[in-house]
Design a protein around this motif. Structure first.
Motif, PDB file in Angstrom:
ATOM      1  N   LEU A 110       0.839  -1.208   0.000  1.00 63.06           N
ATOM      2  CA  LEU A 110       0.000   0.000   0.000  1.00 63.06           C
ATOM      3  C   LEU A 110       0.871   1.254   0.000  1.00 63.06           C
ATOM      4  N   PRO A 111       0.629   2.178  -0.931  1.00 62.22           N
ATOM      5  CA  PRO A 111       1.392   3.434  -0.915  1.00 62.22           C
ATOM      6  C   PRO A 111       1.256   4.126   0.439  1.00 62.22           C
ATOM      7  N   THR A 112       2.371   4.672   0.936  1.00 64.07           N
ATOM      8  CA  THR A 112       2.364   5.191   2.313  1.00 64.07           C
ATOM      9  C   THR A 112       1.400   6.352   2.488  1.00 64.07           C
ATOM     10  N   ALA A 113       1.189   7.144   1.428  1.00 61.23           N
ATOM     11  CA  ALA A 113       0.280   8.284   1.561  1.00 61.23           C
ATOM     12  C   ALA A 113      -1.146   7.805   1.830  1.00 61.23           C
ATOM     13  N   VAL A 114      -1.524   6.668   1.215  1.00 60.96           N
ATOM     14  CA  VAL A 114      -2.861   6.121   1.434  1.00 60.96           C
ATOM     15  C   VAL A 114      -2.996   5.671   2.889  1.00 60.96           C
ATOM     16  N   VAL A 117      -3.452   8.898   5.074  1.00 61.14           N
ATOM     17  CA  VAL A 117      -4.763   9.563   5.136  1.00 61.14           C
ATOM     18  C   VAL A 117      -5.800   8.659   5.801  1.00 61.14           C
ATOM     19  N   SER A 118      -5.726   7.346   5.578  1.00 58.36           N
ATOM     20  CA  SER A 118      -6.768   6.491   6.137  1.00 58.36           C
ATOM     21  C   SER A 118      -6.580   6.324   7.653  1.00 58.36           C
ATOM     22  N   LEU A 119      -5.337   6.236   8.121  1.00 57.50           N
ATOM     23  CA  LEU A 119      -5.114   6.156   9.574  1.00 57.50           C
ATOM     24  C   LEU A 119      -5.561   7.459  10.246  1.00 57.50           C
ATOM     25  N   THR A 120      -5.308   8.586   9.594  1.00 58.51           N
ATOM     26  CA  THR A 120      -5.735   9.859  10.173  1.00 58.51           C
ATOM     27  C   THR A 120      -7.256   9.925  10.274  1.00 58.51           C
ATOM     28  N   ALA A 121      -7.934   9.471   9.215  1.00 58.12           N
ATOM     29  CA  ALA A 121      -9.401   9.470   9.239  1.00 58.12           C
ATOM     30  C   ALA A 121      -9.926   8.559  10.346  1.00 58.12           C
ATOM     31  N   LEU A 122      -9.207   7.474  10.594  1.00 53.65           N
ATOM     32  CA  LEU A 122      -9.631   6.498  11.601  1.00 53.65           C
ATOM     33  C   LEU A 122      -9.461   7.032  13.023  1.00 53.65           C
ATOM     34  N   TRP A 128     -13.756   6.656  13.402  1.00 54.50           N
ATOM     35  CA  TRP A 128     -14.329   5.489  14.066  1.00 54.50           C
ATOM     36  C   TRP A 128     -13.678   5.197  15.421  1.00 54.50           C
ATOM     37  N   PHE A 153       1.846   0.025  11.812  1.00 55.73           N
ATOM     38  CA  PHE A 153       1.235  -0.468  10.571  1.00 55.73           C
ATOM     39  C   PHE A 153       2.329  -0.769   9.538  1.00 55.73           C
ATOM     40  N   PHE A 221       0.613  12.856   7.768  1.00 58.97           N
ATOM     41  CA  PHE A 221      -0.802  13.226   7.905  1.00 58.97           C
ATOM     42  C   PHE A 221      -1.267  13.122   9.352  1.00 58.97           C
TER      43      PHE A 221
END
Lengths: 279, 288
Positions: A110-114, A117-122, A128, A153, A221
């Motif tokens: 998985l590209p690190t930028a993805v 952003v997803s860990l930050t959203a989490l 959540w 991660f 992020f």
């Protein structure tokens, strides 16, 4: 590197040594060695006092502390979690095992930028997990804890994939002997298995740690990038470059590079040690 | 250091038998499996699920709009172009270097392998920075390049150089342990029987290493398309020009266009999933 003596030359039945070696060394020099040496040459324009001023600047020191501290904490937790995952994967059969095994590689692919952003959203206050922890007064995003989770991660596959093959190759006769002599499973694990698993565990820890020190994409992020608190060393290099402070960026990068090279040395030694103890 | 784990090591069939004395009670077993499942779900699966839910939060229209946006399309084109240039170059290097290292004996072999590994040990930010020091406006060749109107940094050549540096070891690192294990006997037999160098490589070596090679290539490709830190330093973030997909994710995110950002991120997630599927397929192939 291309030293030849007559006995070695006689053993060469296969063709193409000169050509392939020449090409490899040339390509390696052009793509990796010459560019990297730019860092060293650039630092010669840097006086000792300037280097020292940058390297001991409180903000720079704080960034090393954040980078090393979070990388070490993440690698340590990954050591325990990775052992659990590798153990379950090697010793037990259960439905969904293939998906389980494939998922462990996701952080590699998985590209690190993805991931960032997803860990930050989490973990942000309305995410959540963040919204569950917020009432308890635990803040994850924009704190060192968030950086640590991002690095966990990134680092987990290194531990699992180093421990797994060793665990697969282990003979069970020692465990059987221990059981015959009356040892319980727990005691067998701590006295027989853990000592043998320790070298690969340490190697996995070192790999995860080394990766964590230099990691950028997944961290920027979630870290919030507050100087002195959550600013990692690679980000500091980035911001110095953006201000055209090449000398300052070089000084910070050189120390980071030195730490990375030391880690590479430690990892190579560990891997040699692990190979020796397992054979 | 991703990719230092050889494919066949993770795929060796189990040889040990299990007896009651060397297994745990089924309660312990299922507690451990449950705990491992939770860890995996929390640490790895949740971030994956979040990408999908966030990208579809405002519905399919917003999702599709983010993907057909001209800037997104140009970022996708640039990312594919970079991979199309860097992956073949590093694949050719990987095969040639692995041949030189594993088929011959020479002094300094360990040193050469360590040097090939170097980019794994270097922070991606440093991997991009070195090219700014050399080719940037205030770098060594900066004045000369601007006199001749050549752009390296903040342009395609810089992004390609940084990506080449970062993905340099992947194929070589996958092939070296594999070819080391296979030795040189088959190739030597072919030579003795009169085969030429190229014939030996294509008829003997390549069939033996094809799965490891494929694995190295897909890992190299995933990193080439997904690299963020190094590319971020040299790209200059010019929308529609020097913006790759991962950088586009960042730009949209920083503009608070979260749904669009995650929609583009979902494309990269797809790349990762395809990489993982090919990997597990290749691993199974190489065992049988």
């Amino acid at each position: 590197m291309t030293v030849t003596n007559t006995s070695a030359a006689q053993r060469r039945v296969l063709p193409g040594f000169g050509l392939t070696m020449g090409f490899s060394v040339l390509y390696l020099s052009l793509v990796v060695l010459l560019p990297l040496s730019a860092l060293l040459f650039n630092s010669t324009g840097l006086s000792w006092s300037k280097f020292w001023d940058v390297a001991t600047d409180p903000r720079v020191l704080a960034s090393y502390r954040v980078s090393l501290g979070t990388a070490a904490a993440a690698a340590l937790v990954d050591g325990f979690l990775g052992l659990l995952l590798a153990w379950v994967l090697v010793r037990y059969d259960f439905p969904g095992k293939r998906i389980f095994d494939a998922l462990i590689d996701l952080p590699f692919a998985l590209p690190t930028a993805v991931a960032g952003v997803s860990l930050t959203a989490l973990y942000s206050a309305n995410g959540w997990i963040g919204s569950m922890l917020d009432p308890l007064g635990i803040k994850v995003a924009y704190t060192p804890l968030g950086i640590t989770i991002a690095l966990m991660f990134i680092g987990i596959p290194f531990v699992v994939r180093t421990v797994q093959p060793v665990l697969e190759d282990m003979e069970k006769d020692m465990e059987e002997a221990a059981a015959t002599l009356g040892a319980g499973r727990l005691r067998t694990f701590f006295t027989i298995l853990l000592p043998e698993l320790f070298p690969p565990l340490l190697t996995g820890f070192a790999l995860a740690f080394a990766r964590g020190i230099g990691e950028y994409g997944s961290v920027v992020f979630i870290s919030g990038n507050m100087p002195m608190r959550t600013e990692i060393a690679p980000l500091l290099i980035m911001s110095k470059l953006e201000q055209y402070d090449y000398a300052g960026a070089t000084a910070v990068a050189l120390i980071l590079l030195l730490i990375s090279f030391l880690m590479l040395l430690v990892i190579n030694t560990l891997q040699r040690w692990a190979r020796k103890t397992s054979s | 250091m991703a990719g230092t784990v050889p494919i066949y090591a993770a795929a060796r069939p189990k040889k040990s038998s299990s007896s009651p004395a060397t297994t745990e009670s089924s309660i312990v077993k299922w507690v451990l499996i449950g705990a491992a499942g939770l860890v995996l779900f929390w640490l790895i699966a949740l971030p994956l699920i979040i990408v999908l839910t966030e990208s579809l939060k405002k519905g399919w229209d917003v999702y599709l709009a983010a993907l057909i946006d001209p800037d997104a399309r140009s970022a996708l084109r640039l990312t594919l172009l970079i991979a199309a240039i860097t992956v073949p170059l590093n694949t050719v290097f990987g095969v040639i270097a692995a041949w030189a290292i594993t088929k011959f004996r020479f002094r300094g072999k360990g040193m050469l392998i360590t040097l090939i590994d170097l980019p794994f040990a270097v922070s991606p930010v440093i991997g991009g920075m070195i090219f700014v020091l050399i080719f940037g406006a205030r770098g060594w060749f900066g004045p000369w390049l601007s006199d001749h109107d050549i752009k390296v940094v903040f342009a395609l050549p810089g992004i390609i150089l940084a990506t080449l540096f970062i993905t340099f070891p992947f194929v070589a690192r996958e092939l070296i342990p594999l070819m080391e294990d296979q030795g040189t006997q088959e190739e030597e037999a072919a030579i003795t029987l009169g085969a030429r160098g190229w014939q030996v490589f294509f008829r003997v070596t390549l069939p033996n290493i094809k799965w490891g090679l494929l694995y190295g290539i897909i890992l190299c490709n995933a990193r080439a398309m997904g690299e963020f830190g190094a590319v971020s330093v040299v790209s200059g973030h010019i929308r529609g020009e020097t913006n790759t997909l991962p950088l586009h994710v960042e730009i949209l995110y920083n503009e608070y266009q979260f749904s669009a950002s995650f929609a583009v991120a979902s494309l990269l997630l797809l790349l990762a999933l395809v990489t993982m599927i090919i990997k597990s397929w290749v691993t199974r192939k190489s065992v049988h």
